[in-house]
Enzyme design. Sequence first.
Site, PDB file in Angstrom:
ATOM      1  N   LEU A  53      55.818  -2.323 -86.078  1.00 17.41           N
ATOM      2  CA  LEU A  53      55.676  -2.832 -87.442  1.00 17.41           C
ATOM      3  C   LEU A  53      54.238  -2.655 -87.917  1.00 17.41           C
ATOM      4  O   LEU A  53      53.994  -2.338 -89.090  1.00 17.41           O
ATOM      5  CB  LEU A  53      56.074  -4.308 -87.507  1.00 17.41           C
ATOM      6  CG  LEU A  53      55.910  -4.965 -88.885  1.00 17.41           C
ATOM      7  CD1 LEU A  53      56.816  -4.295 -89.914  1.00 17.41           C
ATOM      8  CD2 LEU A  53      56.199  -6.455 -88.814  1.00 17.41           C
ATOM      9  N   TYR A  54      53.284  -2.862 -87.017  1.00 14.79           N
ATOM     10  CA  TYR A  54      51.881  -2.644 -87.374  1.00 14.79           C
ATOM     11  C   TYR A  54      51.693  -1.233 -87.910  1.00 14.79           C
ATOM     12  O   TYR A  54      51.083  -1.025 -88.957  1.00 14.79           O
ATOM     13  CB  TYR A  54      50.997  -2.875 -86.148  1.00 14.79           C
ATOM     14  CG  TYR A  54      49.564  -2.415 -86.347  1.00 14.79           C
ATOM     15  CD1 TYR A  54      48.713  -3.089 -87.220  1.00 14.79           C
ATOM     16  CD2 TYR A  54      49.061  -1.305 -85.663  1.00 14.79           C
ATOM     17  CE1 TYR A  54      47.395  -2.673 -87.409  1.00 14.79           C
ATOM     18  CE2 TYR A  54      47.753  -0.880 -85.848  1.00 14.79           C
ATOM     19  CZ  TYR A  54      46.926  -1.561 -86.710  1.00 14.79           C
ATOM     20  OH  TYR A  54      45.634  -1.141 -86.908  1.00 14.79           O
ATOM     21  N   ALA A  55      52.216  -0.246 -87.180  1.00 17.00           N
ATOM     22  CA  ALA A  55      52.100   1.149 -87.614  1.00 17.00           C
ATOM     23  C   ALA A  55      52.776   1.360 -88.962  1.00 17.00           C
ATOM     24  O   ALA A  55      52.264   2.084 -89.826  1.00 17.00           O
ATOM     25  CB  ALA A  55      52.710   2.070 -86.560  1.00 17.00           C
TER      26      ALA A  55
END
Length: 408
Positions: free
Chosen positions: A217-219
């Site tokens: 999700l960060y990416a």
Amino acid sequence: MDKHRSRWTYSFTKLIFWTTLFAGTILFVCFHSPPSDSPSIHPKMKWGSPQWEKRVKSSARSRSGHFTVLVTGAAGFVGSHVSAALKRRGDGVVGLDNFNSYYDPSLKRARQKLLERNGIFVIEGDINDRHLLEKLFDVVAFTHVMHLAAQAGVRYAMKNPGSYIHSNIAGLVSVFEACKSANPQPAIVWASSSSVYGLNSKVPFSEKDRTDQPASLYAATKKAGEEIAHTYNHIYGLSITGLRFFTVYGPWGRPDMAYFFFTKDILKGKSINVFEGSNNKSVARDFTYIDDIVKGCLGALDTAEKSTGSGGKKKGNAQLRVFNLGNTSPVPVTKLVSILEKLLKVKAKKNVLPLPRNGDVMFTHANISYAHKEFGYKPTTDLQMGLQKFVNWYLDYYSVSEKKKSFW
């Protein structure tokens, strides 16, 4: 069969991306700053007072011909080093940080104190606070914004996904909104991430490679940020440069990074987890020393062209760029551990485990030819030298007998 699977995978990843972007937009609306007549969410800050404005203006004062830069995430790892470097060369710098508790806030407070000793005012505030940003741009005509504030960490996204949407998408939009409405509009340099390359298997990673297969999700939030940047550049004429950082390490670093907590646990005699992929292949990272990253940030800032809009209206095409900032020398994590063992003179207790499905990828490797061409970016610190500097700082900072906490 493979062709259909590939088409399905591509469609699925596109669905994830646009779902993330839509969720970010909703949360931006829901969690935007409170109306002006509501109680301040930062009661200790007392921003807007004559004394506060005086401190902001003093911090923003630059030498003749130099920049005036707003640095978000200024009390963070990269933000504090970049802020100090800008101030040393004569730029005016105003910092902004919300001092969240993702990792020990006392480390951020220590960075803040040291920056303020060097004449940099670091305001405690949130990038989603629209009124605060508007006030800052009213007080100072910033020539540049170095936007480094973000919710970091790949694994933490599985525990607190909302914080990533709030900071990395809604927060980015909030900063862009303030910049596009400013007159004059500042040029923007912001922190994307090497994580956008996701499941890409082509090495080294080039800015021209696909970035539509995020592994976390960060990416996905950083990829969404790059698309949002394109939109604000296209509609409002904002000059925007994105920087894809590759595993930054060094003194005053983040305690959630492997090299940092490995050092802590090795010294305490605790076991550390070392992950590997199939066929006993070690995870590898393109570790990049903080001083090299700072040079890249300043190079991007120095070559950023002016925004072309005024008061929210585009008057011409503006610069839009994205650069890899890495070391171009991927190193297995097993070698990282080996170097730390020698520097600390302690044998690590290792648990070798298979790489979990938590968003981490097997390797990262930066192609930095574009950054080298545009502003002469060339890293000069290898892992052995960089870790030696980190260990020296760590032992000094966390020493019971030493309280001097040296800086840069």
